[in-house]
Design an enzyme around this catalytic site. Structure first.
Site, PDB file in Angstrom:
ATOM      1  N   SER A  25      17.389 -13.477  -7.655  1.00  0.00           N
ATOM      2  CA  SER A  25      16.504 -13.843  -6.558  1.00  0.00           C
ATOM      3  C   SER A  25      17.223 -14.628  -5.473  1.00  0.00           C
ATOM      4  CB  SER A  25      15.298 -14.647  -7.036  1.00  0.00           C
ATOM      5  OG  SER A  25      15.688 -15.959  -7.389  1.00  0.00           O
ATOM      6  N   TYR A  58      13.968 -10.953  -4.556  1.00  0.00           N
ATOM      7  CA  TYR A  58      12.626 -11.508  -4.397  1.00  0.00           C
ATOM      8  C   TYR A  58      12.720 -13.003  -4.128  1.00  0.00           C
ATOM      9  CZ  TYR A  58      13.392 -12.808  -9.264  1.00  0.00           C
ATOM     10  OH  TYR A  58      13.926 -13.322 -10.417  1.00  0.00           O
TER      11      TYR A  58
END
Length: 136
Positions: A25, A58
């Site tokens: 991430s 993300y």
């Protein structure tokens, strides 16, 4: 039919940390997450201006006011502290929605503090030496 369009952009952020020993991430300062209209877990594209690398990952929301932009996991092999990046989200919209939508554009300084907000993805920060993509 749905179109995929730019939802938001954090422009020319400076990577503050890269951590290989994390699951994955990008950790982004909460102030920037909120200004861009992003949410935890949202898919983003990260483009490294410094070396040309492009990744998808993300969002993890970091502490507000820290200016943190941390690349986590395997992407830390591609994007390094000090690199300039553009972080972009996309959304799907009907043709009518897409034509009316205005993205959230967040311009930051070298410390990842917000210096300007806008809706035109092709315009640089007013007063900067960057060129508008509309003048090409």
């Amino acid at each position: 039919m749905l179109r995929t369009i730019l939802g938001s952009k954090i422009h020319r952020a400076t990577v503050t940390q890269a951590d290989l020993d994390y699951v994955g991430s990008i950790t982004i300062d909460a102030d920037l997450v909120n200004a861009a209209g992003l949410i935890e877990g949202e898919k983003v594209a990260v483009v490294d201006i410094t070396n040309g690398a492009r990744i998808e990952t993300y969002v993890i929301t970091g502490d507000a006011g820290t200016g943190s932009i941390c690349i986590n996991g395997a992407a830390a092999h591609l994007i390094n502290p000090g690199d300039l990046v553009i972080i972009m989200s996309y959304l799907q919209a009907t043709d009518a929605e897409a034509r009316a939508y205005q993205p959230n554009i967040v311009h930051v300084d070298a410390d990842n503090r917000i210096v300007a907000l806008g809706n035109d993805a092709g315009e640089p920060i007013p007063g900067s030496s960057l060129l508008s993509s509309r003048s090409l």
